[in-house]
Design a protein around this motif. Sequence first.
Motif, short mmCIF file in Angstrom:
data_model
loop_
_atom_site.label_atom_id
_atom_site.label_comp_id
_atom_site.label_asym_id
_atom_site.label_seq_id
_atom_site.Cartn_x
_atom_site.Cartn_y
_atom_site.Cartn_z
N PRO A 173 0.80 -1.24 0.00
CA PRO A 173 0.00 0.00 0.00
C PRO A 173 0.82 1.28 0.00
N ASN A 174 2.14 1.17 0.27
CA ASN A 174 2.96 2.38 0.42
C ASN A 174 4.08 2.47 -0.61
N ALA A 175 3.95 1.73 -1.72
CA ALA A 175 5.04 1.66 -2.69
C ALA A 175 4.62 2.13 -4.07
N ASP A 176 5.32 3.12 -4.59
CA ASP A 176 5.26 3.44 -6.02
C ASP A 176 6.40 2.74 -6.75
N PHE A 177 7.46 2.40 -6.03
CA PHE A 177 8.54 1.55 -6.51
C PHE A 177 9.15 0.88 -5.29
N ALA A 178 9.85 -0.23 -5.49
CA ALA A 178 10.40 -0.98 -4.36
C ALA A 178 11.71 -1.63 -4.74
N ILE A 179 12.62 -1.71 -3.77
CA ILE A 179 13.92 -2.36 -3.96
C ILE A 179 14.11 -3.35 -2.82
N ASP A 180 14.33 -4.62 -3.15
CA ASP A 180 14.52 -5.66 -2.14
C ASP A 180 15.97 -6.11 -2.15
N PHE A 181 16.72 -5.76 -1.10
CA PHE A 181 18.16 -5.97 -1.04
C PHE A 181 18.51 -7.34 -0.46
N HIS A 182 19.52 -8.00 -1.07
CA HIS A 182 19.97 -9.32 -0.63
C HIS A 182 21.48 -9.43 -0.70
N THR A 183 22.00 -10.57 -0.27
CA THR A 183 23.41 -10.94 -0.47
C THR A 183 23.43 -12.40 -0.90
N GLY A 184 24.63 -12.94 -1.10
CA GLY A 184 24.75 -14.37 -1.31
C GLY A 184 24.37 -15.12 -0.05
N THR A 185 24.21 -16.43 -0.17
CA THR A 185 23.87 -17.26 0.97
C THR A 185 25.12 -17.66 1.74
N THR A 186 24.97 -18.12 2.97
CA THR A 186 26.09 -18.56 3.78
C THR A 186 26.90 -19.63 3.05
N GLY A 187 28.21 -19.44 3.02
CA GLY A 187 29.10 -20.39 2.35
C GLY A 187 29.30 -20.12 0.89
N PHE A 188 28.70 -19.02 0.36
CA PHE A 188 28.80 -18.73 -1.06
C PHE A 188 28.94 -17.23 -1.25
N GLU A 189 29.96 -16.81 -1.96
CA GLU A 189 30.23 -15.40 -2.19
C GLU A 189 29.79 -15.01 -3.59
N VAL A 190 29.21 -13.82 -3.72
CA VAL A 190 28.79 -13.35 -5.04
C VAL A 190 29.35 -11.97 -5.31
N THR A 191 29.30 -11.58 -6.57
CA THR A 191 29.72 -10.25 -6.98
C THR A 191 28.67 -9.22 -6.57
N ALA A 192 28.95 -7.97 -6.88
CA ALA A 192 27.93 -6.92 -6.79
C ALA A 192 27.14 -6.95 -8.09
N PHE A 193 25.85 -7.26 -8.00
CA PHE A 193 25.03 -7.28 -9.21
C PHE A 193 23.57 -7.02 -8.86
N ASN A 194 22.79 -6.74 -9.88
CA ASN A 194 21.35 -6.54 -9.73
C ASN A 194 20.60 -7.60 -10.52
N ILE A 195 19.54 -8.13 -9.93
CA ILE A 195 18.60 -8.99 -10.64
C ILE A 195 17.44 -8.11 -11.08
N ALA A 196 17.20 -8.05 -12.38
CA ALA A 196 16.21 -7.09 -12.88
C ALA A 196 15.67 -7.51 -14.23
N GLU A 197 14.42 -7.18 -14.49
CA GLU A 197 13.82 -7.37 -15.81
C GLU A 197 14.10 -6.12 -16.64
N MET A 198 15.11 -6.21 -17.47
CA MET A 198 15.57 -5.03 -18.20
C MET A 198 14.66 -4.66 -19.37
N ASP A 199 13.66 -5.49 -19.66
CA ASP A 199 12.71 -5.11 -20.70
C ASP A 199 11.54 -4.30 -20.15
N VAL A 200 11.55 -4.05 -18.84
CA VAL A 200 10.54 -3.18 -18.23
C VAL A 200 11.18 -1.79 -18.08
N PRO A 201 10.73 -0.80 -18.82
CA PRO A 201 11.43 0.50 -18.85
C PRO A 201 11.63 1.13 -17.48
#
Length: 397
Positions: free
Chosen positions: A200-228
Motif C-alpha cells: 500500500p505504500n510503494a510506487d517503486f520498491a527495492i529488495d536488497f539481498h546478499t549471497g547465501t552462507t558459504g557462497f560469495e557473489v559479486t555486486a550485481f542486480n537482478i532485474a527485468e531489463m525489458d521493463v522500462p
Amino acid sequence: MPEERKGGLARRDFMIASLATVGASVALAAGSKEATAQEPVASPTDPASGTIYTGDVIDGKKVISALDVNDLEPGKKHLLYFQGVEMPTGQHWYVSVTVAKGAKAGKRGVLTSGVHGDEMSSIHTVQTVMNQLDPAEMSGAVMAVTDVSRPALESMQRRWPNSGRGIDLIDMNRVWPGNENDVTATSRHAGLLFNRLLRPNADFAIDFHTGTTGFEVTAFNIAEMDVPEIKAMVELYPVGQIFDNPTYPSVLHNAFIAAGIPSFCPEIGAARHLDLEMIALFVEGTMNVLKHHGIVTGPMGRAGKDVTVFVGNSSFPILATAGGLVEHLVKLNDKVEPGQRVAIQRNSFGEVVAEYTSGVAGEITGQRSDAMSEPGNPLVFILFVDATTKGAVTYPE
C-alpha cells in the motif's frame, strides 16, 4: 508493465527448490480451510482503512498493524514496529519500520532487507541510505523495513525456523506475496507485511539481498531489463553485473511487480559480514534512484554508464563431483571461456581429485567460500548470455 514477461531462471541467489514442490505448497495454501487465524482487522485493499495503531509501545516506538504513510506527519522521520505473525506463545514477531516522510508530496519508495536472516550487507545498505535522508528537504516518502524475517535474523541463518508443523527451515523468499490465512507462519507473515505495510505504500520498491552462507557473489542486480521503469533504476547503479531475468515469481521483488509496482533485487556480496566497499556502491546507486524519482535533490553520483557492465540472462552452475578442499583458479568478475579451468579439488592427501572447467563464455558471478565441499555442492556460477533460455530453470540449492 508488459503483459508478457520473459521466461527465465527459477532462482534468487542462483539456486532454488524444485518448481513441483513450490507448486504443491501453493496449491495446499489455496485449498486449505483449516487456517483461519489472524483475520484482517481492516481490509488491506480498502484505502479508507489507513494506519492502525495497536496501542502497544516497544522501546518507545508505537506498534502498528497497518500503515498508510499519508497519515504520518510530514517533514519528520518516524520509527515504528509492525505487528507481524503470531508465535506459538501468543506473542508476535515485530519488524522495524522507518519512514522518512518528506515535507512535500511526491513518490513513495520502499526499501526492504532481512528477508534472509544471514544477509548483513543488505541491512547495512538500507540503514545507510535512511541515515542520509533529511525529511525536511524531501518530497514524498521512503519506507525501510530491515528485518523482514525476524526469526531467521535472531540466529543469523538464511531460513525461518519453524516447528509448528514439524521441524523445518523455510525460505521466506519463496512465499511472496503470502497469504494471511495460510498454514505456515512464513506465508501468513508475508501476507500481513505485503498487504498491510509494503504494497500500500510503494510506487517503486527495492529488495536488497546478499549471497547465501558459504557462497560469495559479486555486486550485481537482478532485474527485468525489458521493463522500462525497472531498467531506468538499475542503470543508475555503478555495479558491474546485471542478471536480466525475472526469476521465480514467489520472490519479494516479483510480488511487487505482479502488483504493478516496479521493483528489482540488488545482490551485495557474501553473507554474514559487512562488505563496506560493496555497500558504498549500492548506497550511491540507491540515492541516485531517489533523485531519479524526485524524492531527494542533488547531483547524481556514479552510475552504470561510469563502469563496465556485463549483462547476462542465465547462470551456468558448476557442482562438486568429489569431496575435499576447493581451490579457485579465477576470481569474482573474471571473464572465462569454454573449457577454461576454474577450480580444482584436493583430498586429504593433497592429491587433485577433481578439476572443474567452464562450459560457457561469461563472467564469474558466484563462488563457494567454504573451503571444504562434498559432492553436489555448487562451487561456481558463471553469468552468461543464453539465446536458448526459455521458461523456468531450476538449480540445486
